[in-house]
Write a protein that holds these residues in place. Structure first.
Motif, PDB file in Angstrom:
ATOM      1  N   ASP A   7      70.955  39.812  27.490  1.00 52.11           N
ATOM      2  CA  ASP A   7      72.098  40.351  28.218  1.00 52.11           C
ATOM      3  C   ASP A   7      72.547  39.381  29.301  1.00 52.11           C
ATOM      4  N   ALA A   8      71.589  38.726  29.948  1.00 53.05           N
ATOM      5  CA  ALA A   8      71.923  37.743  30.984  1.00 53.05           C
ATOM      6  C   ALA A   8      72.700  36.572  30.391  1.00 53.05           C
ATOM      7  N   VAL A   9      72.270  36.105  29.219  1.00 58.18           N
ATOM      8  CA  VAL A   9      72.981  35.019  28.529  1.00 58.18           C
ATOM      9  C   VAL A   9      74.384  35.469  28.140  1.00 58.18           C
ATOM     10  N   LYS A  10      74.494  36.663  27.594  1.00 60.13           N
ATOM     11  CA  LYS A  10      75.798  37.203  27.162  1.00 60.13           C
ATOM     12  C   LYS A  10      76.782  37.268  28.322  1.00 60.13           C
ATOM     13  N   ILE A  34      92.386  34.043  20.950  1.00 60.99           N
ATOM     14  CA  ILE A  34      91.947  35.392  20.593  1.00 60.99           C
ATOM     15  C   ILE A  34      90.426  35.499  20.454  1.00 60.99           C
ATOM     16  N   MET A  35      89.804  34.419  19.974  1.00 58.68           N
ATOM     17  CA  MET A  35      88.351  34.477  19.764  1.00 58.68           C
ATOM     18  C   MET A  35      87.562  34.534  21.079  1.00 58.68           C
ATOM     19  N   ALA A  36      88.249  34.237  22.199  1.00 55.61           N
ATOM     20  CA  ALA A  36      87.571  34.333  23.487  1.00 55.61           C
ATOM     21  C   ALA A  36      87.149  35.767  23.786  1.00 55.61           C
ATOM     22  N   LEU A  37      87.815  36.729  23.132  1.00 56.08           N
ATOM     23  CA  LEU A  37      87.453  38.137  23.325  1.00 56.08           C
ATOM     24  C   LEU A  37      86.087  38.454  22.721  1.00 56.08           C
ATOM     25  N   TRP A  38      85.611  37.575  21.856  1.00 53.69           N
ATOM     26  CA  TRP A  38      84.281  37.767  21.265  1.00 53.69           C
ATOM     27  C   TRP A  38      83.285  36.739  21.815  1.00 53.69           C
ATOM     28  N   LYS A  39      83.584  36.201  23.014  1.00 59.71           N
ATOM     29  CA  LYS A  39      82.605  35.330  23.662  1.00 59.71           C
ATOM     30  C   LYS A  39      81.344  36.138  23.921  1.00 59.71           C
ATOM     31  N   GLY A  40      80.228  35.535  23.652  1.00 64.55           N
ATOM     32  CA  GLY A  40      78.979  36.244  23.848  1.00 64.55           C
ATOM     33  C   GLY A  40      78.641  37.195  22.719  1.00 64.55           C
ATOM     34  N   PHE A  41      79.374  37.102  21.564  1.00 63.38           N
ATOM     35  CA  PHE A  41      79.101  38.034  20.472  1.00 63.38           C
ATOM     36  C   PHE A  41      77.695  37.859  19.913  1.00 63.38           C
ATOM     37  N   LEU A  42      77.273  36.604  19.722  1.00 58.95           N
ATOM     38  CA  LEU A  42      75.939  36.361  19.154  1.00 58.95           C
ATOM     39  C   LEU A  42      74.834  36.961  20.022  1.00 58.95           C
ATOM     40  N   PRO A  43      74.807  36.662  21.344  1.00 65.51           N
ATOM     41  CA  PRO A  43      73.780  37.313  22.160  1.00 65.51           C
ATOM     42  C   PRO A  43      74.003  38.820  22.301  1.00 65.51           C
TER      43      PRO A  43
END
Length: 300
Positions: free
Chosen positions: A36-39, A263-272
């Motif tokens: 969560d901290a990384v995300k 638009i993909m910036a809205l899914w930043k942190g998706f992997l974590p």
């Protein structure tokens, strides 16, 4: 007994569910908090592009180097002691109400029940979430050799109220509630539907295997739906009153983020986010179902 039947009902049963869900949430939070901290750090970065693997590794290494992995953990646990019981017990109550008379509760009804329970829970717990986000963001200041804004929960509460007023504790509550609606609509509905579909199709009984499969589906669904709202929520909540705010509201944040970062910036942190929600769902649902079973309360 039907799958949704209530055992140990009434006030005693409700208090037991509140206690058990709090314990399970604390266990899940402790085991997945570093992700969560990384995300959160990834979502606060204002640079073009989505959530690349290189960015994840770089941010994780930075957090480890400067001791920011568990920064903000205390308010995160405090949040879940309010948030998780309210949404879980609230969803069950709404589901039972809708199922009165023996009628089958539809997917749309369950989705609305999950979403509304999530909103109510998040509004109550938003101050703790605000402090968690800001303390996580302060790990960046530590990496730059600067002093963090807050040294603990009490210090954060005091400074925020002094500088931003009492209602400053609810900064970002709108995107927070939007995210909570999407997360719980995805998580609770998907877990509920998936588990009972698995049992109904006789893939397995109501056991660890069913809970694991349902929790994996629940985590993926919740992460996909919630990530855009999570990015907006994190950015707005990180804004203090030190200087001019970058975003006026959640819509302004959405527009500026897409315009400047894509638009993909809205899914930043998706992997974590997914990497965290998957294990979080597993630890929470498996432990919660086991604790309910041990306490003589029927399956969720």
């Amino acid at each position: 007994m039907p799958a949704h039947a209530e055992a140990g009902g009434g006030r005693r049963g409700t208090l037991a569910k509140i206690s058990l869900s709090s314990v399970s949430a604390a266990m899940a939070e402790a085991s997945t908090y570093p992700l969560d901290a990384v995300k959160t750090r990834l979502q606060l970065r204002r640079s073009p592009g989505g959530a690349g693997g290189g960015g994840v590794i770089r941010v994780a290494a930075e957090l480890v180097r400067y001791g920011g992995v568990y920064r903000g953990f205390s308010p995160a646990v405090l949040r879940h002691l309010m948030y998780t019981p309210l949404r879980i017990v609230g969803y069950e109550h709404l589901r039972s109400t809708l199922a009165s008379g023996g009628r089958e509760v539809g997917v749309v009804e369950k989705a609305l029940a999950g979403g509304l329970s999530g909103i109510a829970a998040q509004v109550v717990s938003s101050p703790a979430d605000l402090i968690k986000v800001r303390m996580q963001a302060d790990s960046r200041l530590l990496s730059q050799g600067s002093q963090p804004r807050y040294i603990g929960i009490a210090d954060a509460f005091t400074k925020i109220i002094r500088v931003e007023g009492f209602l400053g504790l609810w900064k970002g509550v709108v995107p927070n509630a939007q995210r909570a609606f999407l997360v719980n609509m995805g998580e609770l509905t998907c877990y509920d539907q998936a588990k009972h579909l698995i049992i109904r199709k006789q893939i397995c009984d109501d056991n660890l295997y069913a809970h694991t499969l349902a929790s994996v589906a629940s985590g993926l669904c919740a992460a996909t739906l919630s990530c855009p709202a999570d990015v907006i929520k994190a950015r707005i909540m990180n804004q203090g009153k030190e200087g001019k705010a970058l975003y006026r509201n959640s819509y302004d944040c959405l527009v500026k983020t897409v315009r400047h970062e894509g638009i993909m910036a809205l899914w930043k942190g998706f992997l974590p986010t997914w990497a965290r929600l998957g294990p979080w769902q597993f630890v929470f649902w498996v432990s919660y179902e086991k604790l309910r079973q041990a306490s003589g309360i029927s399956s969720f």
